[in-house]
Design an enzyme around this catalytic site. Structure first.
Site, short mmCIF file in Angstrom:
data_model
loop_
_atom_site.label_atom_id
_atom_site.label_comp_id
_atom_site.label_asym_id
_atom_site.label_seq_id
_atom_site.Cartn_x
_atom_site.Cartn_y
_atom_site.Cartn_z
N HIS A 60 0.87 -1.19 0.00
CA HIS A 60 0.00 0.00 0.00
C HIS A 60 0.90 1.23 0.00
O HIS A 60 1.50 1.56 1.02
CB HIS A 60 -0.91 0.02 1.23
CG HIS A 60 -1.83 1.20 1.30
ND1 HIS A 60 -3.15 1.09 1.65
CD2 HIS A 60 -1.63 2.52 1.07
CE1 HIS A 60 -3.71 2.29 1.63
NE2 HIS A 60 -2.80 3.18 1.29
N HIS B 235 1.52 5.38 -1.69
CA HIS B 235 1.13 6.55 -2.48
C HIS B 235 2.37 7.13 -3.15
O HIS B 235 3.29 7.57 -2.45
CB HIS B 235 0.48 7.61 -1.59
CG HIS B 235 -0.77 7.14 -0.95
ND1 HIS B 235 -2.01 7.30 -1.52
CD2 HIS B 235 -0.97 6.45 0.20
CE1 HIS B 235 -2.93 6.74 -0.74
NE2 HIS B 235 -2.33 6.22 0.31
N LYS C 77 -9.23 -0.52 -5.76
CA LYS C 77 -9.28 0.13 -4.45
C LYS C 77 -10.66 0.70 -4.18
O LYS C 77 -11.20 1.47 -4.98
CB LYS C 77 -8.24 1.26 -4.43
CG LYS C 77 -8.26 2.09 -3.16
CD LYS C 77 -7.72 1.32 -1.96
CE LYS C 77 -7.89 2.13 -0.69
NZ LYS C 77 -6.67 2.28 0.07
N HIS D 159 -10.27 0.72 1.92
CA HIS D 159 -10.05 1.70 2.99
C HIS D 159 -11.22 1.53 3.95
O HIS D 159 -12.34 1.95 3.65
CB HIS D 159 -9.99 3.12 2.43
CG HIS D 159 -9.73 4.15 3.48
ND1 HIS D 159 -8.56 4.86 3.56
CD2 HIS D 159 -10.47 4.55 4.55
CE1 HIS D 159 -8.59 5.66 4.63
NE2 HIS D 159 -9.75 5.49 5.23
N HIS E 110 -4.38 -0.97 5.91
CA HIS E 110 -3.98 -0.21 7.11
C HIS E 110 -4.90 -0.45 8.31
O HIS E 110 -5.53 0.45 8.82
CB HIS E 110 -3.82 1.30 6.83
CG HIS E 110 -4.87 1.92 5.94
ND1 HIS E 110 -6.22 1.78 6.15
CD2 HIS E 110 -4.74 2.68 4.84
CE1 HIS E 110 -6.86 2.43 5.22
NE2 HIS E 110 -5.99 2.99 4.40
N ASP F 229 1.48 2.56 3.53
CA ASP F 229 0.63 3.74 3.37
C ASP F 229 1.47 5.00 3.41
O ASP F 229 1.01 6.05 3.84
CB ASP F 229 -0.47 3.79 4.43
CG ASP F 229 -1.60 4.75 4.06
OD1 ASP F 229 -1.64 5.20 2.89
OD2 ASP F 229 -2.43 5.05 4.93
#
Ligand code: NCD
Ligand code: ZN
Length: 357
Positions: free
Chosen positions: A17, A19, A103, A140, A178, A251
């Protein structure tokens, strides 16, 4: 386990995970993940989000172009699920190897999630196609109802959204991303099959007190928000247990400092640079260094049905604390690195301690 272990060789880790952003930020931070990790599941929450196979392919090309020359790092792309997602396009992109997972963001849950799902019934046909085709769903897991306390949003999501989705979509492979609560850990442990959880570096280290220690600490603010200490302890227990259903998803979510240090600061902790050093510390403290490889390098590929990386990295215990920069300078501004609040003594061997600028 050897008490005086000073070197530890692991199958090269993956980040399930991550970004990576776009443009100057991507260029600035991509090398921070490419240094230690083999692959990463890349989040699609750009503005606008990555919703089609074609957009995922173009984003993957931009990521590859931002990697240091000769890097073997491989981005695994995701599509952002919306109420308008075209299932045919999604399945075709998965079959073509462009998209690894999809996602699900509840609308408004976090940074750039305005396009997320409001009415879960509307995405049910897409979820069914995904289950049939074996496309994993990354979730999420927070409700966005402002009446639900921010510290309860994960537990309420599991009961009100996730469990019903899983019951009506047998065969759908789910990652609860997460995980931040004992409730999340228990839900995954109690499930018979089809679900695993990723755990971030920072949720293994900070609890909600750290957000307010001596003042407001914007660089510890992320979503899902850090919970009370008992939850952190449950996460450490899950991560260090070797249980195949738990693996690393950092994350790592960079925002330039002015966007964090603001009257309305963005959510996101940037930990790509020092994640492995932090994890070695956590696993050493839990007397579980022999299980670190499961968390970083083995459980994730097994869940996603992918091979483990073929090469290795070696962590080395150093008497002197690591000298890491407080910030990574990028063309989009400085990004503050996650501060675990303790000195780091594990370094990835043959990795420059000063990340390349
Ligand atoms: C992420 C971001 O900044 O994109 N922020 C965060 O706090 N984790 C969004 C997300 O994945 O939740
Ligand atoms: Zn994220």
């Amino acid at each position: 386990m050897t008490p005086d272990l000073t070197e530890l060789t692991l199958i090269r880790p993956d980040d399930w995970h991550l970004h990576l952003r776009d443009g100057d930020m991507l260029k600035g931070i991509a090398p921070e993940s490419a240094r230690d990790f083999g692959r990463a599941i890349v989040m699609p929450n750009l503005v606008p989000p990555v919703v089609t196979g074609q957009q995922a392919r173009a984003y993957r090309d931009r990521i590859m172009a931002a990697l240091p020359a000769g890097s073997a790092f491989r981005p695994l792309m995701t599509l952002y699920l919306t109420e308008e997602t075209d299932a045919d396009d999604l399945i075709a992109a998965h079959d073509a190897g462009i998209v690894t997972a999809v996602k699900l963001y509840p609308a408004g849950a976090t940074t750039n999630s305005a396009s997320g799902v409001r009415d879960f019934d509307k995405v049910q046909p897409v979820l069914e196609r995904m289950a049939e085709a074996g496309v994993p769903l990354c979730v999420h897991g927070e409700v966005t109802d402002p009446d639900v306390d921010i510290f309860d949003r994960e537990a309420v999501f599991i009961d009100n959204v996730l469990d019903p989705i899983r019951r009506r979509t047998p065969g759908l492979k789910v990652t609860l991303e997460h995980v931040t609560t004992q409730d999340g850990v228990d839900y995954i442990r109690d499930a018979s099959a089809g679900i695993a959880g990723s755990i971030t570096t920072h949720h293994l280290i900070i609890n909600r007190n750290n957000l307010f220690a001596g003042g407001l600490r914007p660089h510890y603010y992320c979503l899902p928000i850090a919970k009370r200490e008992a939850h952190r302890v449950a996460l450490v227990e899950a991560a260090t247990s070797g249980d195949p259903r738990f693996f690393l998803g950092t994350d790592s979510a960079p925002h330039a400092d002015p966007a964090k240090e603001s009257g309305c600061g963005c959510a996101g902790v940037f930990s790509a640079t020092n994640t492995l050093a932090c994890l070695a510390h956590v696993f050493e403290a839990a007397e579980a260094l022999d299980r670190l490889e499961f968390f970083t390098s083995r459980n994730g590929p097994a869940h996603y049905g992918l091979p483990e990386n073929e090469d290795t990295i070696t962590l080395q215990r150093t008497p002197e604390p690591l000298a890491l920069p407080a910030k990574i300078e990028t063309g989009a501004g400085p990004v503050t690195l996650f501060d675990p609040g303790f000195a780091l003594h594990w370094r990835v061997k043959d990795t420059p301690q000063e990340p390349a600028q």
